[in-house]
Design an enzyme around this catalytic site. Structure first.
Site, PDB file in Angstrom:
ATOM      1  N   SER A 122       0.843  -1.101  -0.019  1.00 23.50           N
ATOM      2  CA  SER A 122       0.016  -0.031   0.083  1.00 23.50           C
ATOM      3  C   SER A 122       0.956   1.194  -0.213  1.00 23.50           C
ATOM      4  O   SER A 122       0.183   2.608  -0.057  1.00 23.50           O
ATOM      5  CB  SER A 122      -1.078  -0.044   1.375  1.00 23.50           C
ATOM      6  OG  SER A 122      -0.204   0.072   2.237  1.00 23.50           O
ATOM      7  N   LYS A 165      -7.051   3.646   8.330  1.00 19.96           N
ATOM      8  CA  LYS A 165      -6.088   4.472   7.863  1.00 19.96           C
ATOM      9  C   LYS A 165      -6.622   5.876   7.723  1.00 19.96           C
ATOM     10  O   LYS A 165      -5.925   7.038   8.213  1.00 19.96           O
ATOM     11  CB  LYS A 165      -5.698   4.056   6.340  1.00 19.96           C
ATOM     12  CG  LYS A 165      -4.913   2.705   6.136  1.00 19.96           C
ATOM     13  CD  LYS A 165      -4.734   2.464   4.821  1.00 19.96           C
ATOM     14  CE  LYS A 165      -3.805   1.241   4.631  1.00 19.96           C
ATOM     15  NZ  LYS A 165      -3.636   0.593   3.321  1.00 19.96           N
TER      16      LYS A 165
END
Length: 813
Positions: free
Chosen positions: A704, A747
């Site tokens: 990511s 996140k």
């Protein structure tokens, strides 16, 4: 004088064998009483009596010296040390003290002769000595000449001889004494006095004035004792073998077995109990046939056989199992939803799935396809406790089997009965414990089941349990009959699904239980943790200590780092414990309206520090977003350039293989699109590139950070500023395509806590943002991209950083 070997009838010579002289002895109507324990004196019988009470010793000595008579009366209870009139039977015998002996052990023994039977009409104590008023009882002498009486006495003598031969406990001098009895009446009295029967029966015989009736009653007692003696003799005869030390245990077992055979109780009690229990069970014909056959086998077995206990355990397991026993399920959606919301905060996906199950069950009239769920997520998020709430909401019994470290297939399917100590598996035992065949069955820690051990494959054994097409006829090796598990609602829990075998995973419906964000932890603490912790510290009813939201957030952010709330509960418990200790010392709490500063004073310095946004003043420093097992985090990707031979890429920060590959992909993309980005290709030949991710002690991996690394490289190579307040996450391909990533909710909340205002995401992650509550994304702006060039267009500003690096790119000579 030898008391034990003296002839009990030697004194009869004084009376020339005439029983009338004994029965009609003259005596006063008022006599001193010597109470007797566990013995009864009869007319014509001489008995040695151990005298212990001081009053009785005085009575005996005075009667022996003066030649007076005393009254011997039996106590109703031998435990009474100072008997009163009510403690004595109302029938006694006038007696003469023949002699008194002082024994070597400092005890006193009196030899007494029984004379006339009397009835006690009144008794009272004078100077510590019990005195009684008596009246004579008259024997029916005419019956003594009756032929019936003589026949009774002959029969009595015959049976008594056999009884003495069979009974080793009687003295060998008893038979000669009986043979030398002067008359039949005294023979009967002697037997009454010496036969080992209950003293209450002896008193009843003494009160009987009919010689025929007394002899008949005595014959009945001797016949009963003779039967017992014959049984004991037969048992000894059966087990009488030459034994040594090794045979002792065998002898005792055989004797116990013979006793049970004579009593007729060998195993029959167990069989009858099982039959009574089986009558109340509604089981299938196949199971009933198996039970009846095994019960018949048990009835034929010896209770001492090793197989008997195995067979008994098997049948007891069959009757304990809840065949067709079901709890009435709850189909009230409002009630179920209320229970779930009350006990757990958040977890909307799981709650929605349970309500769907209840609705479908109700709509299909309880004939819906069995539901097998798997809740997976990090530790401490409440998976197991949620299962208990599900059982409560559905009005089902709750049972849990922990599978962590399970390495034996027999733990699931049970052991075969051929093994010693065989028992059913955990599935059957848990259903027996629940007492219902439709509970909520939690298979806890299913991801920690061991595979392919020398004891079989437990994970494969679970396939039958969790397959709706197979568990209708689940086979346990111990029961050896099919068990229907289709009504059981199985819920498995796991921390990760990566270690669960694919065939097993395919049989379950997966529901992810994510870690809690700070906002959710605050609500959980307010609703559940603080009340529970205060109750445990004795502050349940005390509402003076208050912890505002800001304080809870400070505690969560700085003293815990976890996905769940176990650590938070421990810290809250520590805070309230210290508060109670402070109160006990100083009679006041350290803080009532708790502020963040109070937390630090009581719990000490913070254990953890959250990263915060560091600005955009440096080229090559870009903020990324990462998911960890304890929630979302921000991370910084740093790129620096140094003069060297070029074509060298150094990666540091404890990076995993996937993350290293992301860095290589990002660099190759920058090289391939250098003209579009504005990078001079000569830089790659003259400068070495170094990418670092801080906190090198923490392992990092995953794809990511792809767009973050690309942005960091582009910023360092062009010395352009990164847009202020921006963070990003997304995987890249070699062609520069941006791919979606997971953990979006965690996140973005980490970004929000760090002061980030803009987040760059893959276009395919738009749906994840739309699924998040608007409260959690308030103040954030999302920018959705499809390729890396779009990321760089937005993330990099046209202006350069202050004091940019001056590249030395002169031509080689």
């Amino acid at each position: 004088m030898n008391i034990e070997n003296s002839n009990p009838f030697s004194f009869l010579a004084e009376y020339d064998g005439d029983e009338r002289q004994i029965y009609e002895t003259e005596f006063d109507s008022v006599l001193p009483v010597m109470p007797l324990r566990d013995i009864a004196l009869f007319p014509g019988v001489v008995l040695p009596i151990a005298v212990g009470r001081l009053g009785s010793i005085r009575i005996c000595k005075r009667a022996n010296e003066d030649g007076t008579l005393i009254l011997c009366a039996t106590q109703r209870s031998p435990e009474v040390d100072v008997p009163q009139a009510s403690d004595l039977y109302d029938v006694g015998v006038v007696a003469r003290v023949v002699r008194i002996f002082e024994m070597p052990d400092d005890t006193t023994t009196a030899i007494v002769q029984g004379l006339s039977p009397v009835r006690i009409t009144e008794a009272h104590a004078v100077d510590g000595i019990l005195t009684a008023i008596v009246e004579p009882m008259h024997e029916r002498y005419e019956e003594m000449n009756d032929k019936t009486y003589k026949l009774l006495c002959d029969t009595l003598l015959t049976q008594l001889r056999e009884y003495i031969q069979l009974n080793d406990e009687l003295s060998p001098d008893v038979m000669p004494a009986i043979n030398n009895a002067a008359t039949m009446p005294f023979f009967v009295n002697f037997v009454c006095a010496n036969l080992p029967i209950d003293v209450k029966v002896k008193v009843s015989l003494l009160s009987q004035m009919s010689p025929i009736a007394r002899a008949t009653d005595l014959l009945r007692e001797i016949s009963r004792e003779l039967q017992y003696a014959r049984i004991r003799h037969d048992i000894r005869k059966k087990t009488q073998v030459d034994i040594d030390k090794q045979q002792r245990d065998y002898f005792l077992q055989r004797q116990l077995e013979n006793i049970q055979e004579e009593l007729g109780t060998t195993g029959h009690g167990d069989v009858e109990k099982l039959k009574r229990k089986a009558e109340k069970i509604e089981w299938d014909e196949a199971v009933k046939a198996t039970f009846d056959a095994e019960l018949e086998k048990l009835g034929r077995m010896n209770a001492q056989s090793p197989d008997y206990q195995v067979e008994l355990t098997y049948l007891e397991t069959l009757v304990k199992f809840p065949w067709n026993v079901r709890t009435k399920p709850n189909y009230n959606l409002h009630k179920a939803e209320t229970i779930l919301e009350k006990n757990h905060y958040g977890m909307h996906d799981v709650k929605e799935r349970i309500l769907e199950h209840i609705a479908v069950r109700y709509f299909s009239l309880d004939h819906a396809r069995p539901t097998i769920l798997c809740l997976y997520g990090p530790p401490g998020v409440g998976k197991t406790s949620l299962c208990r709430s599900i059982a409560n909401a559905m009005n089902r019994k709750y049972v849990r089997a922990s599978l962590g470290g399970l390495h034996d297939e027999a733990e699931i399917r049970g052991h075969r009965r051929t093994y010693i100590g065989a028992m059913p598996g955990r599935i059957i035992k848990s259903l027996i414990k629940a007492g219902s065949c439709n509970p909520v069955f939690v298979l806890d820690e299913i991801d920690k089941v061991t595979e392919h051990t020398h004891n079989g494959d437990p994970a494969s054994a679970l396939l039958e349990v969790l397959d709706p097409e197979q568990n209708k006829a689940f086979h346990d090796n111990f029961l050896e009959v099919d068990v229907d598990l289709s009504d059981v609602m199985f819920i498995a829990t796991a921390n990760t699904i990566a270690s669960i075998p694919k065939p097993l995973l395919d049989r379950m419906e997966l529901i992810e239980v994510n870690g809690y964000i700070t906002e959710e932890k605050v609500q959980i603490a307010k609703r559940h943790l603080i009340p529970r912790v205060k109750e445990g510290c004795g502050l349940g009813a005390d509402k003076s200590i208050k912890m505002p939201k800001a304080t809870l957030e400070y505690l969560i952010e700085n003293y815990t780092r976890e996905s769940g709330v176990r650590g938070l509960e421990k810290e809250l418990d520590r805070f309230f414990r210290k508060s109670v200790l402070h109160y006990e010392r100083f009679r006041e709490f350290p803080a009532l309206n708790v502020e963040p500063s109070d937390i630090e004073k009581i719990l000490g310095k913070p254990k953890y520090m959250r990263d915060s946004y560091q600005g955009n003043g440096f080229a090559g420093v870009v903020t990324g977003l990462a998911w960890t097992s304890v929630g979302g985090e921000i991370l910084f990707i740093e790129t620096s350039l140094s003069q060297g031979k070029g074509q060298k890429l150094t990666l540091t920060g404890n990076l995993g293989d996937v993350m290293k590959e992301s860095a290589i992909l990002a660099l190759e993309f920058i090289k391939a699109h250098a003209d579009e980005i504005g990078v001079d290709m000569r830089i790659f030949d003259r400068y070495d590139i170094h990418i670092h991710v801080p906190e090198g002690a923490v392992p990092k991996d995953g794809p990511s950070a792809g767009i973050t690394m690309a942005t960091s490289l582009a910023s360092a190579l062009t010395q352009r500023k990164v847009r202020r307040g921006i963070a990003m996450t997304g995987e890249i391909t070699l062609r520069g395509k941006v791919l979606p990533v997971g953990g979006i909710k965690e996140k973005i909340l980490a970004a929000k806590r760090a002061g980030i205002s803009d987040i760059i995401l893959c276009e395919d992650n738009r749906k994840d943002i739309e699924a998040i509550d608007a409260l959690y994304i308030k103040g954030l702006t999302f920018h959705y991209v499809s390729n890396v060039l779009e990321v760089l267009d937005y993330a990099l500003l046209k202006e350069k950083v202050t004091h940019p690096l001056q590249f030395k790119l002169e031509e080689d000579k």
